[in-house]
Design an enzyme around this catalytic site. Sequence first.
Site: not given
Length: 419
Positions: A241, A276-277, A279, A315, A319, A344, A373
């Site tokens: 996170g 648990e990194p 990013r 992404r 997001y 498209c 990601y």
Amino acid sequence: MTPFHYQNGKLYVENVSIEALGREEKTPFYVYSEQKLRSQMRTFTEAAQKYLSSFQICFALKSNANLAVIKVLTSMGAGADIVSGGELLLALRVGVPADKIVFSGVGKTREELTLAVEKEIGQINLESAEEAVMLEDIAKKAGKKVRVAVRVNPDVDAHTHQKITTGKKENKFGVAWREARSLYRNLAASENLIPVGIDVHVGSQLLETQPFDEAFKKTAAIIRTLKEDGIVLETIDIGGGLGVSYQETDKPCSPDDYMKVVAENLADFGCRIIFEPGRFLVAPAGVLVSRVVRTKHTETKDFLVLDAGMNDLIRPAIYDAYHAVKAVKEAEPSRLYDVVGPICESSDVFGKARKLPEMKAGDLVVLETAGAYGTSMGSNYNFRPLCAEFLVNGDHFAIVRKAQTFEEMLSLNVLAPWL
Ligand code: LLP
């Protein structure tokens, strides 16, 4: 010198010119800087060492499943946080020791759990009472004792994008505290499942420490209650996170600030802290390189149409994520472009009104902070191949994943016999 920098008017990754890579390989492609991967891992590790006596970093493979990237991080001591049977096989293939693998996910299948039991991985994070029943059955049949944690849902607002919030009670993840306590009691009575830990993940791309603090306080309270029930834990898995800066206005808390909050709330239990990194370790180490197919001028806008699309980096489309766009050839930014892909879909937009130098067909651009990601969420949409990936280390570069070919994409298609 930062790993991505201009030198003689051209953008470089470490000592390798992106233009040179563009002569080697068809665009789009991803490039990772090994030095940056290593420095992110070092920063995270050193911050943890400063505040904690026992911890394990498990790299979240979902953020980047490239073998070389995983290898760099695991060679520096990382284990793996996995969420599927495929990621389990990947971790083992790269040589991650089984006891450094933790398995999360709300929908682990019987096959996946069976594989995890067979391989004797470090910890399975249970996300429901129903999953515990299935795992118990598998463990009993296999005659194994399985180390488990319960993922509790902290019901905390992570102040992040709604689609990457995981720790609110309306999310599908984890077990509510009331339910967790009775689940732990059942686990304590089980012959095959050993409740060794607790697991909590608040969300992704968190920029402040406050949601972590709130979640860890709740976790600490749970651990104390479990102690009263006679359940003493060995591990506290606090998920991933930690956010990164995608643009100047993003001011993420530092690993040091984060570790301070971890230690204040959880160090006293004498447990091993599992991180648990994803990013944080990989996002700043990767860029997506793309070529301008054409510029398109309409009455209201100038579009920069790239050969990369939302299938390569989804992404922004899902997001509203920001990725800075830079021209590979250094020049004064003078025009505003909407930077779009060829797919498209109206959502195939990388950025609106981005200030860039005057661009023309054939020019190269990079989309920054794309190491997490990016490729792992790539797809074949519009029947486009998954693109290549380079790793750069100093003067060296290597293709660490080949681009898919048309024939490879087609090879899984089979016509029905009546056609
Ligand atoms: N552990 C668990 C249980 C997770 O669900 C996640 C991410 C992580 C660790 C790693 O989180 P990180 O350190 O990378 O924030 N595709 C989205 C992000 C989805 C995150 C899902 N879970 C994006 O591109 O922003």
